[in-house]
Motif scaffolding. Structure first.
Motif, PDB file in Angstrom:
ATOM      1  N   VAL A  80       0.842  -1.197   0.000  1.00 20.99           N
ATOM      2  CA  VAL A  80       0.000   0.000   0.000  1.00 20.99           C
ATOM      3  C   VAL A  80       0.878   1.247   0.000  1.00 20.99           C
ATOM      4  O   VAL A  80       2.078   1.189   0.280  1.00 20.99           O
ATOM      5  CB  VAL A  80      -0.944   0.037   1.232  1.00 20.99           C
ATOM      6  N   ASP A  83       0.584   6.552   2.819  1.00 18.29           N
ATOM      7  CA  ASP A  83      -0.551   7.130   3.549  1.00 18.29           C
ATOM      8  C   ASP A  83      -1.677   6.130   3.769  1.00 18.29           C
ATOM      9  O   ASP A  83      -2.731   6.483   4.300  1.00 18.29           O
ATOM     10  CB  ASP A  83      -1.073   8.379   2.832  1.00 18.29           C
ATOM     11  N   GLN A  84      -1.457   4.860   3.345  1.00 15.53           N
ATOM     12  CA  GLN A  84      -2.474   3.826   3.551  1.00 15.53           C
ATOM     13  C   GLN A  84      -2.037   2.770   4.552  1.00 15.53           C
ATOM     14  O   GLN A  84      -2.866   1.965   4.981  1.00 15.53           O
ATOM     15  CB  GLN A  84      -2.798   3.140   2.212  1.00 15.53           C
ATOM     16  N   ARG A  89      -2.664   5.248   9.142  1.00 17.31           N
ATOM     17  CA  ARG A  89      -4.106   5.340   9.338  1.00 17.31           C
ATOM     18  C   ARG A  89      -4.449   5.448  10.823  1.00 17.31           C
ATOM     19  O   ARG A  89      -5.406   6.120  11.204  1.00 17.31           O
ATOM     20  CB  ARG A  89      -4.808   4.106   8.742  1.00 17.31           C
ATOM     21  N   ALA A 336      -5.324  -1.640   1.427  1.00 19.95           N
ATOM     22  CA  ALA A 336      -5.731  -0.422   2.130  1.00 19.95           C
ATOM     23  C   ALA A 336      -6.910  -0.678   3.065  1.00 19.95           C
ATOM     24  O   ALA A 336      -6.960  -0.157   4.194  1.00 19.95           O
ATOM     25  CB  ALA A 336      -6.078   0.671   1.121  1.00 19.95           C
ATOM     26  N   CYS A 339      -5.614  -2.550   6.106  1.00 16.83           N
ATOM     27  CA  CYS A 339      -4.865  -1.645   6.984  1.00 16.83           C
ATOM     28  C   CYS A 339      -5.798  -0.762   7.799  1.00 16.83           C
ATOM     29  O   CYS A 339      -5.534  -0.481   8.976  1.00 16.83           O
ATOM     30  CB  CYS A 339      -3.909  -0.788   6.155  1.00 16.83           C
ATOM     31  N   GLN A 340      -6.894  -0.330   7.172  1.00 17.89           N
ATOM     32  CA  GLN A 340      -7.867   0.480   7.899  1.00 17.89           C
ATOM     33  C   GLN A 340      -8.473  -0.308   9.056  1.00 17.89           C
ATOM     34  O   GLN A 340      -8.634   0.216  10.169  1.00 17.89           O
ATOM     35  CB  GLN A 340      -8.978   0.932   6.942  1.00 17.89           C
TER      36      GLN A 340
END
Length: 371
Positions: A80, A83-84, A89, A336, A339-340
């Protein structure tokens, strides 16, 4: 102040180096993410445009780090954007600064060495992300080959003659992919994997579960977690020693420390075998037993050391069918969306658990694992 000045100077040097490489026709993608290091074996390349002066995946080195996350590619965010990745996050989710100290290819020994270096940032909370999918094998390799006295203190000379784990399934699958790509350059990568899956390539194992479709590597993941192999058993002992050193640092320097266990994609599928469409169940069943055993050993190690332990397995198993990993791919790193989800888990469970353990330690002199 001095640290900020040094960081600013280093950032100027990095920018100058980057512009010089661009002028020579070298794009950021051509700049390696790692450099060789005799103690760490490898460390993040500070000349990479996404890395700070310490070679970590951050915009800059802070004067003081409120929260540090140490780990391997699962923390770094291999598939990713910067910023992901989940440490970034988490910063957005929690509103607190998070320092990403993940480096691809690291294991437990490097985590101990890295935290020694990061003490200069005066962290208040530290999470170590342990990934059983290769961290134990990496710990054995680093303790054996590192020039660091600390790494050598984890090593037993009697282990020098031990054979390494058999990684032939991984290399065989990689060669098969490369060979078919060379033979059929017009074939998209996902079709290459589909063809190899139909041919029965062992570690290009097709799997469909709910809306997810990917290719598993159960034989490789089993090889690096099988505690019946002497090098993996030694790697677990080394990892226990490294965790003990990390615990001692937290006590001596007064920061809260926790361990987060990040399961493999293969293990998550193994916990839901009845719902998955698979070519062959047996290799995944064997992997499931091996990883469950290793996770249990790591939880036990944390309990013995009075370290709070957060096992992501029970949480992520519910989402493995929800496209949290790259689709039509062999890549086992969260995308992504994955990861969130990890960032929210850390925000909702790990951060409160660390705070609770800190108060408990102050009250009774110990903490208990939070599985």
């Amino acid at each position: 102040m001095h640290a900020q000045v040094r960081t600013t100077i280093r950032q100027f040097e990095l920018l100058r180096g980057y512009l010089g490489k661009a002028a020579c026709g070298q794009s950021p993608q051509d700049i390696p993410r790692h450099v060789h290091d005799p103690a760490m074996l490898l460390r993040g390349n500070p000349d990479h445009p996404e890395h700070d002066a310490l070679g970590m995946r951050n915009r800059e080195v802070p004067a003081q780090a409120e929260f540090v996350v140490i780990g391997d590619s699962q923390v770094y965010g291999t598939c990713v954007r910067a910023d992901q990745c989940w440490p970034f996050r988490l910063q957005a989710e929690s509103g607190q600064p998070v320092y990403n100290a993940g480096v691809e290819g690291w294991g437990g020994v490097q985590y101990a060495l890295a935290l020694e270096e990061l003490l200069c940032l005066s962290p208040r909370r530290v999470i170590v992300g342990l990934y059983p999918g290769n961290d134990i094998a990496e710990a054995f390799q680093c303790a054996r080959a590192s020039t660091s006295p600390l790494a050598k203190s984890f090593w037993n000379p009697d282990w020098a003659a031990l054979p390494l784990a058999d990684l032939s399934a991984k290399s065989r699958a990689e060669r098969a992919v490369a060979r078919l790509a060379a033979e059929r350059p017009d074939l998209p990568h996902e079709e290459i994997l589909a063809e190899l899956g139909l041919r029965g390539e062992p570690d290009v194992a097709p799997c469909v579960i709910e809306s997810s479709r990917f290719y598993l590597a159960p034989q490789f993941r089993h090889a690096v977690q099988d505690l019946s192999h002497p090098a993996i058993a030694a790697g677990l002992m080394i990892t226990r020693k490294a965790l003990g050193h990390l615990r001692d640092l937290s006590l001596n320097y007064g920061f809260a420390l926790g361990v987060m266990l990040i399961p493999t994609r293969e293990y998550l599928v193994a916990t839901r075998l009845d719902e998955a469409e698979l070519r062959d169940r047996e290799p995944l069943e064997q992997l499931g037993v091996a990883e469950a055993t290793l996770l249990s050993e790591l939880r036990s190690a944390c309990a013995d050391l009075d370290l709070p332990c957060f096992d992501l397995s029970g949480y992520l198993r519910h989402f493995v069918g929800g496209r949290i990993y790259p689709q039509d791919s062999r890549i086992g790193h969260p995308n992504a969306k994955g990861c969130q989800l990890i960032a929210r888990y850390v925000r909702d469970r790990v951060l409160p658990g660390l705070e609770a353990s800190r108060h408990l330690r102050a009250a009774v002199g110990g903490v208990y694992p939070m599985y």
